[in-house]
Structure formats: structure tokens, C-alpha cells
Scaffold this motif. Structure first.
Motif, mmCIF file in Angstrom:
data_model
loop_
_atom_site.group_PDB
_atom_site.id
_atom_site.type_symbol
_atom_site.label_atom_id
_atom_site.label_comp_id
_atom_site.label_asym_id
_atom_site.label_seq_id
_atom_site.Cartn_x
_atom_site.Cartn_y
_atom_site.Cartn_z
ATOM 1 N N ASP A 112 -16.751 3.205 6.873
ATOM 2 C CA ASP A 112 -16.643 3.751 5.513
ATOM 3 C C ASP A 112 -15.215 3.932 5.009
ATOM 4 O OD1 ASP A 112 -19.342 3.898 5.811
ATOM 5 O OD2 ASP A 112 -19.536 5.966 5.095
ATOM 6 N N THR A 113 -14.384 4.607 5.817
ATOM 7 C CA THR A 113 -13.038 4.927 5.335
ATOM 8 C C THR A 113 -12.223 3.651 5.114
ATOM 9 O OG1 THR A 113 -13.129 7.013 6.534
ATOM 10 C CG2 THR A 113 -10.962 6.277 5.819
ATOM 11 N N THR A 114 -12.307 2.726 6.064
ATOM 12 C CA THR A 114 -11.600 1.457 5.918
ATOM 13 C C THR A 114 -12.119 0.695 4.702
ATOM 14 O OG1 THR A 114 -11.481 1.388 8.334
ATOM 15 C CG2 THR A 114 -10.893 -0.634 7.169
ATOM 16 N N SER A 138 -6.340 -0.817 10.222
ATOM 17 C CA SER A 138 -7.407 -1.757 10.596
ATOM 18 C C SER A 138 -7.879 -2.582 9.409
ATOM 19 C CB SER A 138 -8.579 -0.982 11.214
ATOM 20 O OG SER A 138 -9.081 -0.040 10.280
ATOM 21 N N LEU A 139 -7.024 -2.716 8.380
ATOM 22 C CA LEU A 139 -7.406 -3.500 7.209
ATOM 23 C C LEU A 139 -7.379 -4.999 7.510
ATOM 24 C CD1 LEU A 139 -5.469 -1.563 4.438
ATOM 25 C CD2 LEU A 139 -7.953 -1.791 4.618
ATOM 26 N N GLY A 140 -6.533 -5.382 8.456
ATOM 27 C CA GLY A 140 -6.482 -6.796 8.872
ATOM 28 C C GLY A 140 -5.617 -7.660 7.975
ATOM 29 N N GLN A 166 2.804 3.248 -5.025
ATOM 30 C CA GLN A 166 1.496 3.208 -5.693
ATOM 31 C C GLN A 166 0.381 3.349 -4.657
ATOM 32 O OE1 GLN A 166 0.661 -0.390 -7.912
ATOM 33 N NE2 GLN A 166 -0.904 0.630 -9.150
ATOM 34 N N LEU A 167 0.540 2.622 -3.563
ATOM 35 C CA LEU A 167 -0.465 2.685 -2.507
ATOM 36 C C LEU A 167 -0.544 4.096 -1.915
ATOM 37 C CD1 LEU A 167 -2.375 0.817 -1.065
ATOM 38 C CD2 LEU A 167 -0.524 0.180 0.491
ATOM 39 N N LEU A 201 -6.424 -2.501 -7.059
ATOM 40 C CA LEU A 201 -4.999 -2.551 -7.396
ATOM 41 C C LEU A 201 -4.529 -4.006 -7.500
ATOM 42 C CD1 LEU A 201 -3.415 0.243 -5.138
ATOM 43 C CD2 LEU A 201 -3.844 0.336 -7.597
ATOM 44 N N PRO A 225 -11.366 -6.923 6.936
ATOM 45 C CA PRO A 225 -11.692 -6.302 5.646
ATOM 46 C C PRO A 225 -10.863 -6.871 4.490
ATOM 47 C CG PRO A 225 -11.648 -4.624 7.360
ATOM 48 C CD PRO A 225 -11.202 -5.903 8.001
ATOM 49 N N LEU A 226 -9.556 -7.002 4.671
ATOM 50 C CA LEU A 226 -8.739 -7.516 3.555
ATOM 51 C C LEU A 226 -8.964 -9.002 3.312
ATOM 52 C CD1 LEU A 226 -5.249 -5.787 3.393
ATOM 53 C CD2 LEU A 226 -7.331 -5.324 2.109
ATOM 54 N N LEU A 239 -7.348 9.820 -2.754
ATOM 55 C CA LEU A 239 -8.538 9.706 -1.896
ATOM 56 C C LEU A 239 -8.607 10.876 -0.922
ATOM 57 C CD1 LEU A 239 -8.639 5.886 -0.968
ATOM 58 C CD2 LEU A 239 -10.105 7.107 -2.590
ATOM 59 N N GLU A 282 -7.001 10.311 8.487
ATOM 60 C CA GLU A 282 -8.071 9.319 8.658
ATOM 61 C C GLU A 282 -7.759 8.042 7.860
ATOM 62 O OE1 GLU A 282 -12.707 9.437 7.966
ATOM 63 O OE2 GLU A 282 -11.883 11.463 8.067
ATOM 64 N N LEU A 283 -7.267 8.229 6.648
ATOM 65 C CA LEU A 283 -6.932 7.073 5.817
ATOM 66 C C LEU A 283 -5.739 6.304 6.399
ATOM 67 C CD1 LEU A 283 -7.467 8.839 2.408
ATOM 68 C CD2 LEU A 283 -8.614 6.715 3.080
ATOM 69 N N ARG A 339 -0.801 -5.399 1.180
ATOM 70 C CA ARG A 339 -0.999 -5.392 2.639
ATOM 71 C C ARG A 339 0.339 -5.108 3.337
ATOM 72 N NH1 ARG A 339 -2.473 -10.555 3.626
ATOM 73 N NH2 ARG A 339 -4.697 -10.296 4.039
ATOM 74 N N ARG A 346 -11.613 13.643 -0.932
ATOM 75 C CA ARG A 346 -12.426 13.801 0.282
ATOM 76 C C ARG A 346 -12.298 15.191 0.863
ATOM 77 N NH1 ARG A 346 -13.071 9.258 4.501
ATOM 78 N NH2 ARG A 346 -13.707 7.584 3.127
ATOM 79 N N GLN A 371 -13.476 1.944 1.997
ATOM 80 C CA GLN A 371 -13.038 2.581 0.757
ATOM 81 C C GLN A 371 -11.585 2.212 0.449
ATOM 82 O OE1 GLN A 371 -13.235 6.877 0.721
ATOM 83 N NE2 GLN A 371 -13.255 6.953 -1.510
ATOM 84 N N LEU A 372 -10.768 2.249 1.471
ATOM 85 C CA LEU A 372 -9.363 1.912 1.306
ATOM 86 C C LEU A 372 -9.208 0.449 0.878
ATOM 87 C CD1 LEU A 372 -6.627 3.194 1.652
ATOM 88 C CD2 LEU A 372 -6.685 2.577 4.067
ATOM 89 N N ALA A 373 -9.949 -0.435 1.524
ATOM 90 C CA ALA A 373 -9.861 -1.859 1.182
ATOM 91 C C ALA A 373 -10.350 -2.095 -0.247
ATOM 92 C CB ALA A 373 -10.679 -2.688 2.179
ATOM 93 N N GLU A 414 -10.068 0.026 -2.738
ATOM 94 C CA GLU A 414 -8.984 0.486 -3.626
ATOM 95 C C GLU A 414 -7.870 -0.564 -3.699
ATOM 96 O OE1 GLU A 414 -8.924 3.191 -5.491
ATOM 97 O OE2 GLU A 414 -10.759 4.081 -4.715
ATOM 98 N N LEU A 415 -7.528 -1.132 -2.559
ATOM 99 C CA LEU A 415 -6.501 -2.172 -2.554
ATOM 100 C C LEU A 415 -6.945 -3.365 -3.385
ATOM 101 C CD1 LEU A 415 -5.135 -0.553 -0.228
ATOM 102 C CD2 LEU A 415 -4.563 -2.750 0.781
ATOM 103 N N ALA A 463 -7.115 4.299 9.089
ATOM 104 C CA ALA A 463 -7.895 3.171 8.570
ATOM 105 C C ALA A 463 -6.976 2.066 8.037
ATOM 106 C CB ALA A 463 -8.828 3.652 7.456
#
Lengths: 192, 192
Positions: free
Chosen positions: B141-143, A190-192, A145-146, B153, B79-80, A153, A183-184, B185, A157, B145-147, B149-150, A187
């Protein structure tokens, strides 16, 4: 370079998008779209059930190409490598007409709540197509899903940069969608 | 446990969802929704512009709570972790009415293309609210946007498990949304 000559279906899409942008979505009729495209109303209905569907034309084709690319990726490919194969497949099917349409499509969607909703559901459909194809490869549900969301995305983009940003560039769409996916991927670390 | 007593707004939502499920979205009128809820049509219009908006009732509130939770997360939060703070904030605002509505809402949306579109745009709105709040924290921005979306979900998965799956459990919604975020994650590490 030869001028690009769209067929009836392509002319209908261009006419619809132009009319939506010029006079608004609500004020535009199927008869006007057909007239602008130089075809009859019954030709319109051979291609589309109603004016809204003109704007999501190709959703089924996009879904199919994404799923095929994912299915045919090497067995050893990671989930995102399979998504990249789907993006390559779908990107190679998009040509000058799709590039020209981008900015006009964006303006038409921005001006209509109804089209924004339809456009949002289109993204859901594309993500679902990729997720299903990944699950069929044995990717666990959550990862699939992810990865499907990342694929959408990246496609959006990449398409946006190709059709709106860098108009003079000779790069194909695949160049932009794959760069966006990279790029995604970066990224996501770096979500942490 | 005291029986949960919804106010007029809550009764309108319940009545609308029940009628959509019983007789279909298209066949349901505002007058019928008001009658079932025991209020007048003008009371209906005090709360909602039309019948469709009943189903996305609360989108603005959800967006605001998600954004506030993210904004108020500790400066050192990743971010998360900030998204988790947003999910905690929004989850704590949802009570028995929201839990009861889940399965009925799902059935009503499944039965109507129009509601699926509106629902898809609602998700886009929630993701955008989180992305904007993350960018305001300095997340690239990219991070962001991804965060975002997560976060959507995780919210959708958690809400679905809370309201449809584990009905006997005493866990609050936050338990499910945060667990779903953890799962996503973990999945992001196996995208490849």
C-alpha cells in the motif's frame, strides 16, 4: 482529566461538522451553525467568510507551522529531516479538539463533492508551503516538491491514525506523523 | 500538416476554456459556450453535466488509461516501471488538441478558486487510480501510494513542458512525462 472546553471558534467548527454530517453540507446554513454553537451569525462571520471555509479552518496556520519547522531545522538536516521538523512543529499545535474532530470531519468530507474539492486544494496548499520552505533551504526544486508531497502524505496518514484508529493511545500526533514519514521514506527505497 | 479539426466535444472544451480566460469563469454561461462552439445547449448537456466539468473532461479516460497501462506492464516491472507504462499509455492518447489547450487551461484555472479546487481533486483521482492499479499488482500500500503520487507529478510536469514550454519540439507527450518520472526517481534518492 478536565473536560476540554472549546472557545467560540472551536465551537463553530464542531457545530458545523456535526450539522454537515447530520443533515448534509448543502442543507446546512450559517444561521444553523451559529445557533448550534450558541453564538450570533455576526460572530460566525468574524471567524469565517462562509460555511465551506469552516472545514479548512487552520490551513494558513498549518502551512505557517510546517514552513517554520522546516526553516528552523539544523542546516545539516536532509530534506526529509527538515520535513520531519515541520511535522513535529505542526503536530505539537494540535490537541484534543483536533483529535475529536477527525472522524466527524472525514464523514462530512466523504459526503460532499464540494468539500472533497476544497480538501484536495488544502493538501495542495500544504505541499506547496513545505516545498517553498525547502527550496529556501537550498533543496533542488524536484527534490523539494517530492519531499513536500511526502510531508502531506505523512501528515494525513498520521492524523488519520491518531484521530480514528488508536483512540485509546496516549501518543501525541507527532508520534504518528513521524512514523508515517519513516514508512514513506522506507517505501521510497522500493520504488524501483 | 493538415489543420486539426475537433469534433463537437472538442469544440465545446476549446470554447469553454477560451471564454473562461476571456471573461472569467463565473461570468461564462453554458449558453455562451454552446454558441461559441456552434452547437445547441442540449448538445452541451449531452457531453457535460455543467460548465465546471468541461475543464476536467477526460478525467475518467485518463484514470482508465493509466490503470490499464499499469495493469498490463510486465510482471517483473518495478512499481515505477509500471507507472511509466501507465504514463506511456495515457500520453499516447493525447494529441494536438490537448497540446493547444494546455496554456489556456492553465490561465483559466489560475483565475478561478473554484477551478483550482476541481483541478486539485482531479489530481487526487488520478493518483488513486494509479495506486489502486499498483496494489492490484501486489505492490504494498505505502509504496503504491507513493508511486501513484510520483505518477501524477510526472504527468503534470510533462504535460506542462509539452504544452507550454517546448512548443516547437516534435517530441510526443510521453517523452516529457517519462523524463519527468526519471527526474523524480533520481530526486527520491536524495531525500535523505
Amino acid at each position: 482529566m478536565a473536560r476540554w472546553e472549546p472557545d467560540a471558534r472551536g465551537r463553530l467548527v464542531v457545530a458545523a461538522v456535526d450539522l454537515f454530517t447530520e443533515q448534509g453540507y448543502d442543507a446546512t446554513t450559517v444561521a444553523q451553525i451559529a445557533e448550534r454553537a450558541g453564538v450570533t451569525k455576526s460572530t460566525f462571520f468574524r471567524y469565517f467568510p462562509d460555511k465551506r471555509e469552516v472545514l479548512v479552518a487552520g490551513q494558513e496556520t498549518l502551512s505557517r507551522l510546517l514552513a517554520e519547522g522546516i526553516a528552523e531545522a539544523p542546516a545539516a538536516a536532509s530534506p526529509l529531516e527538515a520535513v520531519a521538523a515541520g511535522l513535529e512543529r505542526v503536530s505539537s499545535a494540535m490537541g484534543p479538539m483536533n483529535r475529536d474532530l477527525g472522524p466527524r470531519l472525514k464523514a462530512a468530507v466523504a459526503a460532499s463533492a464540494e468539500l472533497q474539492e476544497r480538501d484536495a486544494l488544502k493538501s495542495v496548499g500544504l505541499a506547496a508551503a513545505m516545498t517553498t520552505a525547502l527550496i529556501a533551504r537550498g533543496v533542488p526544486d524536484t527534490t523539494a516538491q517530492l519531499a513536500g508531497e511526502l510531508g502531506v502524505l505523512a501528515f494525513k496518514r498520521g492524523y488519520s491514525e491518531w484521530s480514528e484508529g488508536d483512540r485509546e493511545s496516549d501518543h501525541e500526533l507527532a508520534h504518528y506523523t513521524l512514523a508515517a514519514l519513516d514508512e514513506l521514506r522506507a517505501a521510497s527505497a522500493s520504488l524501483g
